[in-house]
Design a protein around this motif. Structure first.
Motif, PDB file in Angstrom:
ATOM      1  N   LEU A  32       0.847  -1.195   0.000  1.00 46.77           N
ATOM      2  CA  LEU A  32       0.000   0.000   0.000  1.00 46.77           C
ATOM      3  C   LEU A  32       0.882   1.244   0.000  1.00 46.77           C
ATOM      4  O   LEU A  32       0.474   2.313  -0.408  1.00 46.77           O
ATOM      5  CB  LEU A  32      -0.942   0.013   1.214  1.00 46.77           C
ATOM      6  N   GLU A  33       2.131   1.074   0.501  1.00 47.86           N
ATOM      7  CA  GLU A  33       3.157   2.112   0.396  1.00 47.86           C
ATOM      8  C   GLU A  33       4.370   1.496  -0.281  1.00 47.86           C
ATOM      9  O   GLU A  33       4.624   0.303  -0.126  1.00 47.86           O
ATOM     10  CB  GLU A  33       3.574   2.612   1.790  1.00 47.86           C
ATOM     11  N   LYS A  34       5.086   2.334  -1.035  1.00 47.95           N
ATOM     12  CA  LYS A  34       6.327   1.866  -1.672  1.00 47.95           C
ATOM     13  C   LYS A  34       7.516   2.520  -0.967  1.00 47.95           C
ATOM     14  O   LYS A  34       7.489   3.724  -0.727  1.00 47.95           O
ATOM     15  CB  LYS A  34       6.340   2.279  -3.154  1.00 47.95           C
ATOM     16  N   PRO A  35       8.555   1.751  -0.664  1.00 45.73           N
ATOM     17  CA  PRO A  35       9.711   2.369  -0.008  1.00 45.73           C
ATOM     18  C   PRO A  35      10.517   3.194  -1.006  1.00 45.73           C
ATOM     19  O   PRO A  35      10.447   2.948  -2.211  1.00 45.73           O
ATOM     20  CB  PRO A  35      10.510   1.169   0.483  1.00 45.73           C
ATOM     21  N   THR A  36      11.282   4.160  -0.491  1.00 44.59           N
ATOM     22  CA  THR A  36      12.179   4.917  -1.369  1.00 44.59           C
ATOM     23  C   THR A  36      13.521   4.199  -1.497  1.00 44.59           C
ATOM     24  O   THR A  36      14.270   4.450  -2.417  1.00 44.59           O
ATOM     25  CB  THR A  36      12.379   6.355  -0.859  1.00 44.59           C
ATOM     26  N   ALA A  37      13.821   3.301  -0.537  1.00 41.97           N
ATOM     27  CA  ALA A  37      15.034   2.495  -0.648  1.00 41.97           C
ATOM     28  C   ALA A  37      14.822   1.183   0.088  1.00 41.97           C
ATOM     29  O   ALA A  37      13.973   1.094   0.972  1.00 41.97           O
ATOM     30  CB  ALA A  37      16.220   3.240  -0.043  1.00 41.97           C
ATOM     31  N   GLY A  38      15.603   0.189  -0.295  1.00 40.25           N
ATOM     32  CA  GLY A  38      15.562  -1.097   0.401  1.00 40.25           C
ATOM     33  C   GLY A  38      14.555  -2.061  -0.190  1.00 40.25           C
ATOM     34  O   GLY A  38      13.898  -1.768  -1.186  1.00 40.25           O
ATOM     35  N   ARG A  39      14.491  -3.242   0.451  1.00 37.46           N
ATOM     36  CA  ARG A  39      13.605  -4.293  -0.051  1.00 37.46           C
ATOM     37  C   ARG A  39      12.705  -4.794   1.065  1.00 37.46           C
ATOM     38  O   ARG A  39      13.085  -4.786   2.235  1.00 37.46           O
ATOM     39  CB  ARG A  39      14.421  -5.488  -0.549  1.00 37.46           C
ATOM     40  N   VAL A  40      11.500  -5.207   0.682  1.00 39.35           N
ATOM     41  CA  VAL A  40      10.594  -5.857   1.627  1.00 39.35           C
ATOM     42  C   VAL A  40      10.246  -7.209   1.019  1.00 39.35           C
ATOM     43  O   VAL A  40       9.604  -7.280  -0.032  1.00 39.35           O
ATOM     44  CB  VAL A  40       9.319  -5.034   1.870  1.00 39.35           C
ATOM     45  N   ILE A  41      10.717  -8.270   1.657  1.00 35.64           N
ATOM     46  CA  ILE A  41      10.544  -9.603   1.083  1.00 35.64           C
ATOM     47  C   ILE A  41       9.480 -10.349   1.869  1.00 35.64           C
ATOM     48  O   ILE A  41       9.586 -10.519   3.082  1.00 35.64           O
ATOM     49  CB  ILE A  41      11.881 -10.359   1.086  1.00 35.64           C
ATOM     50  N   VAL A  42       8.424 -10.742   1.171  1.00 29.51           N
ATOM     51  CA  VAL A  42       7.337 -11.473   1.810  1.00 29.51           C
ATOM     52  C   VAL A  42       7.274 -12.860   1.190  1.00 29.51           C
ATOM     53  O   VAL A  42       7.022 -12.995  -0.011  1.00 29.51           O
ATOM     54  CB  VAL A  42       5.983 -10.742   1.626  1.00 29.51           C
ATOM     55  N   ASP A  43       7.539 -13.856   1.980  1.00 30.88           N
ATOM     56  CA  ASP A  43       7.530 -15.245   1.531  1.00 30.88           C
ATOM     57  C   ASP A  43       8.341 -15.431   0.240  1.00 30.88           C
ATOM     58  O   ASP A  43       7.881 -16.053  -0.713  1.00 30.88           O
ATOM     59  CB  ASP A  43       6.088 -15.721   1.335  1.00 30.88           C
ATOM     60  N   GLY A  44       9.526 -14.848   0.231  1.00 34.25           N
ATOM     61  CA  GLY A  44      10.420 -15.051  -0.908  1.00 34.25           C
ATOM     62  C   GLY A  44      10.263 -14.069  -2.050  1.00 34.25           C
ATOM     63  O   GLY A  44      11.041 -14.096  -3.001  1.00 34.25           O
ATOM     64  N   THR A  45       9.253 -13.210  -1.995  1.00 35.32           N
ATOM     65  CA  THR A  45       9.031 -12.270  -3.085  1.00 35.32           C
ATOM     66  C   THR A  45       9.304 -10.844  -2.621  1.00 35.32           C
ATOM     67  O   THR A  45       8.799 -10.425  -1.583  1.00 35.32           O
ATOM     68  CB  THR A  45       7.570 -12.349  -3.576  1.00 35.32           C
ATOM     69  N   ASP A  46      10.108 -10.124  -3.396  1.00 34.38           N
ATOM     70  CA  ASP A  46      10.348  -8.717  -3.083  1.00 34.38           C
ATOM     71  C   ASP A  46       9.140  -7.911  -3.560  1.00 34.38           C
ATOM     72  O   ASP A  46       8.991  -7.645  -4.756  1.00 34.38           O
ATOM     73  CB  ASP A  46      11.627  -8.241  -3.774  1.00 34.38           C
ATOM     74  N   VAL A  47       8.268  -7.550  -2.622  1.00 35.33           N
ATOM     75  CA  VAL A  47       7.013  -6.892  -3.016  1.00 35.33           C
ATOM     76  C   VAL A  47       7.225  -5.466  -3.514  1.00 35.33           C
ATOM     77  O   VAL A  47       6.336  -4.891  -4.154  1.00 35.33           O
ATOM     78  CB  VAL A  47       5.975  -6.878  -1.864  1.00 35.33           C
ATOM     79  N   THR A  48       8.399  -4.904  -3.249  1.00 34.24           N
ATOM     80  CA  THR A  48       8.617  -3.529  -3.688  1.00 34.24           C
ATOM     81  C   THR A  48       8.836  -3.445  -5.190  1.00 34.24           C
ATOM     82  O   THR A  48       8.774  -2.371  -5.764  1.00 34.24           O
ATOM     83  CB  THR A  48       9.846  -2.904  -2.982  1.00 34.24           C
ATOM     84  N   ARG A  49       9.104  -4.587  -5.817  1.00 33.87           N
ATOM     85  CA  ARG A  49       9.415  -4.553  -7.252  1.00 33.87           C
ATOM     86  C   ARG A  49       8.283  -5.102  -8.118  1.00 33.87           C
ATOM     87  O   ARG A  49       8.440  -5.279  -9.318  1.00 33.87           O
ATOM     88  CB  ARG A  49      10.697  -5.356  -7.517  1.00 33.87           C
ATOM     89  N   LEU A  50       7.139  -5.373  -7.492  1.00 36.64           N
ATOM     90  CA  LEU A  50       6.037  -5.951  -8.259  1.00 36.64           C
ATOM     91  C   LEU A  50       5.193  -4.848  -8.900  1.00 36.64           C
ATOM     92  O   LEU A  50       4.999  -3.780  -8.334  1.00 36.64           O
ATOM     93  CB  LEU A  50       5.145  -6.787  -7.342  1.00 36.64           C
ATOM     94  N   ASP A  51       4.680  -5.150 -10.091  1.00 34.69           N
ATOM     95  CA  ASP A  51       3.742  -4.210 -10.691  1.00 34.69           C
ATOM     96  C   ASP A  51       2.390  -4.355  -9.995  1.00 34.69           C
ATOM     97  O   ASP A  51       2.132  -5.358  -9.320  1.00 34.69           O
ATOM     98  CB  ASP A  51       3.602  -4.458 -12.198  1.00 34.69           C
ATOM     99  N   GLU A  52       1.533  -3.362 -10.182  1.00 36.91           N
ATOM    100  CA  GLU A  52       0.264  -3.284  -9.454  1.00 36.91           C
ATOM    101  C   GLU A  52      -0.570  -4.563  -9.606  1.00 36.91           C
ATOM    102  O   GLU A  52      -1.166  -5.054  -8.661  1.00 36.91           O
ATOM    103  CB  GLU A  52      -0.505  -2.054  -9.946  1.00 36.91           C
ATOM    104  N   ARG A  53      -0.563  -5.123 -10.804  1.00 38.54           N
ATOM    105  CA  ARG A  53      -1.389  -6.290 -11.070  1.00 38.54           C
ATOM    106  C   ARG A  53      -0.926  -7.523 -10.271  1.00 38.54           C
ATOM    107  O   ARG A  53      -1.731  -8.208  -9.651  1.00 38.54           O
ATOM    108  CB  ARG A  53      -1.312  -6.582 -12.581  1.00 38.54           C
ATOM    109  N   THR A  54       0.387  -7.744 -10.284  1.00 40.65           N
ATOM    110  CA  THR A  54       0.944  -8.878  -9.528  1.00 40.65           C
ATOM    111  C   THR A  54       0.764  -8.650  -8.034  1.00 40.65           C
ATOM    112  O   THR A  54       0.447  -9.568  -7.277  1.00 40.65           O
ATOM    113  CB  THR A  54       2.439  -9.045  -9.854  1.00 40.65           C
ATOM    114  N   LEU A  55       0.951  -7.389  -7.655  1.00 40.83           N
ATOM    115  CA  LEU A  55       0.809  -7.022  -6.258  1.00 40.83           C
ATOM    116  C   LEU A  55      -0.587  -7.361  -5.747  1.00 40.83           C
ATOM    117  O   LEU A  55      -0.766  -7.829  -4.621  1.00 40.83           O
ATOM    118  CB  LEU A  55       1.080  -5.525  -6.104  1.00 40.83           C
TER     119      LEU A  55
END
Lengths: 369, 221
Positions: free
Chosen positions: A79-102
């Motif tokens: 729901l928020e995107k970070p300006t730096a770093g990664r957020v990995i949820v169950d093996g997936t970096d959610v910060t790099r997903l497009d809206e549809r995959t998200l």
């Protein structure tokens, strides 16, 4: 489309599982700033966040309002995107997903809110069914899924009611059932009990703990109340001005707080609060012929040992007990005592050394006459 | 009152209802998506498109600030293009719809903006697409407000429909002017006013009751 399928993992977003710890959520060097606007400067909401949430655990993040808790929890479901770093949820970096995959990843992450956020136009049943409708689940499956959830949260008899007909605690139960509808891997709790009275808070926390235990569901919760952390969390991170100032095991944090912010959150906790008659007299400078006020924290097995009577017997030092409590966190006993020790250099040092030798934590709080 | 006059009043009432209901239906068909878009397209919102929002907002305001009688005359070429003629009850539906659409859009925008932002966030957290959020959250939650807005629109259109009599639009207003005023028949004028009052009262209480029934927020345990 099945709703409990694993989130799609795009090739470049897949992260190899860490060998040393099975974290279902991992923040790595996360920062979030909001750009400057016409009438406000840029806001650095989060900086340098490293946090791991072990699978099937309950992790709490505590902070005051404005500390960045809401932003932090919203990074997990994008729901928020970070300006730096990664957020990995169950093996997936959610910060790099497009809206549809998200969107499909979000179906595997449930969320409950402080103000419940139920649709007033839908009945209890239809509110719980909403995430399933959104996922395109057929009506039969929805019936099969929603009814047991209403049983679980104890609202089976309210299925046809509207939110306006429910109490706050009942609304949050609907919120929890709704968050579980898509059989998520993670539950995010955004101040879920902050709008509730203490008794209702207790019952909602019990429900969350039950869900964690029976479904093995990982829960990441944010709160501004230490009591919530203490009641259900196993690990805790203290957030202050966008940074994690302290994190670790809840027992350790309660019994050996390192940071000033943590101590202030703990100030009202049992045994840590100074008795009123001491608080009104305590001063930072020594009082001739007076006493030194010392807080002693007993952890684990020492909580039940008669250390003070030994101190009196073996060193001949009088100990004046001013306050204290014996309690337990996550089944581990700990005690806090506030004592007055005679204010003459040698016996005070001896007493503190004696306590230290028995692995007790001491903290000089001040002096009284 | 002679039977012919009674028949004229009945016919005019039917004409008025026809014009108003068709214009409301068309105005809602166009105004609903427009209103929802206006309510969700500012910067950072669901369909963030601040430029388009500003342009559409300007067009809506421009249309709404044009006095209806001038609008009717100004768009005669457009009316002729759409209806094949610029005279008559059916032709009158065109300017009525043109006036109704931005009005209804603004009313729907206001109703949709009343929906708690927390519900949009909750729906996003469930993985809802923007269109799902509109269909499953915004419109159902705004429905009581939308119904009240449409009631207001129908009442206003009943008033507007009296003006289209000027360009041969027919209906109660036309009857009142031609018979009541130009032929000095005050009883016709009186009857027209009574029928209009009854219509407006009926529409308003129908709308109020429907909105109340749809509003689940007012229930208590």
């Amino acid at each position: 489309m099945t709703v409990n399928a694993h989130s799609p993992i795009t090739a470049d977003a897949a992260i190899p599982a860490s060998a040393e710890e099975d974290a279902i959520i991992r923040f790595e060097g996360v920062a979030k700033s909001f750009p400057a606007r016409k009438n406000s400067a840029a806001v650095h909401a989060l900086a340098g966040i490293d946090l791991a949430v072990p699978r099937s655990s309950i992790v709490g993040v505590i902070g005051r309002s404005g500390a960045g808790k809401s932003t932090l929890i919203r990074l997990v479901n994008g729901l928020e995107k970070p300006t730096a770093g990664r957020v990995i949820v169950d093996g997936t970096d959610v910060t790099r997903l497009d809206e549809r995959t998200l969107r499909s990843v979000r179906r595997s992450i449930g969320m409950v809110f402080q103000h419940f956020n139920l649709l007033s136009s839908r009945t209890v049943f239809d509110n719980v069914a909403l995430p399933l409708e959104i996922a395109g689940t057929d009506r039969r499956t929805i019936e099969q899924r929603v009814n047991p959830l209403l049983e679980l949260v104890g609202l089976a008899d309210k299925r046809g009611r509207y939110p306006a007909e429910l109490s706050g605690g009942q609304k949050q139960r609907v919120g929890i059932a709704r968050a579980l509808a898509t059989q998520p891997k993670v539950l995010l709790s955004d101040e879920a009990t902050s709008a509730l009275d203490p008794e209702t808070t207790r019952s909602i926390l019990d429900l969350l703990a039950t869900i964690n235990r029976e479904l093995g569901l990982t829960i990441l919760l944010i709160t501004h109340e230490m009591a919530v952390i203490r009641a259900i969390a196993q690990r805790v991170a203290v957030l202050d001005a966008g940074r994690i100032v302290e994190q670790g095991d809840v027992f350790d944090l309660f019994t050996r707080p390192q940071h000033e912010t943590t101590r202030s959150f703990l100030a009202a906790e049992s045994g840590r609060e100074l008795p009123a008659f001491v608080a009104s007299q305590i001063r930072p400078e020594p009082v001739p012929g007076g006493q030194v006020v010392v807080r002693i924290v007993f952890r684990g097995p020492f909580a039940t040992h008669p250390v003070l009577s030994q101190l009196a017997r073996e060193l001949g030092i009088d100990v004046n007990i001013l306050g204290g409590a014996v309690d337990s966190i996550a089944g581990r006993p700990f005690g806090t005592l506030i004592v007055g020790l005679p204010n003459n250099g040698s016996s005070l040092d001896k007493a503190l050394a004696f306590l230290k030798a028995r692995d007790l934590d001491t903290e000089v709080l001040g002096h009284v006459a | 009152m002679s039977p012919e006059i009674a028949r004229l009043i009945l016919q005019a009432t039917v004409d008025t209802l026809y014009m108003v209901l068709v214009a409301t239906a068309l105005g809602t068909l166009l105004g609903l998506p427009l209103g929802v878009f206006l309510a969700t397209s500012r910067r950072g919102e669901l369909f963030s498109a601040p430029w388009l929002n500003a342009v559409l907002g300007f067009i809506v305001n421009a249309t709404r600030s044009t006095p209806f009688i001038i609008l009717v005359v100004a768009i005669i070429p457009f009316t002729r293009l759409v209806a094949g003629t610029s005279i008559g009850t059916t032709a009158a539906i065109v300017p009525l719809t043109v006036a109704a659409t931005p009005f209804i859009a603004r009313l729907i925008e206001a109703a949709v903006r009343e929906v708690d932002q927390g519900l949009i966030e909750a729906a996003r957290a469930m993985g809802a697409s923007p269109l799902q959020i509109v269909a499953k959250v915004l419109v159902p939650e705004a429905l009581p407000g939308i119904v009240l807005g449409l009631t207001l629109a129908v009442v206003s259109l009943i008033g507007y429909s009296a003006i289209v009599g000027v360009v041969g639009g027919g209906g109660l207003g036309d009857l009142g002017i031609r018979y009541g005023y130009q032929r000095f028949m005050p009883e016709v004028m009186g009857a027209v006013v009574v029928v209009l009052i009854v219509l407006v009262q009926g529409v308003q209480s129908l709308g109020d009751r429907l909105a109340l029934r749809l509003n689940k927020r007012l229930r208590h345990a």
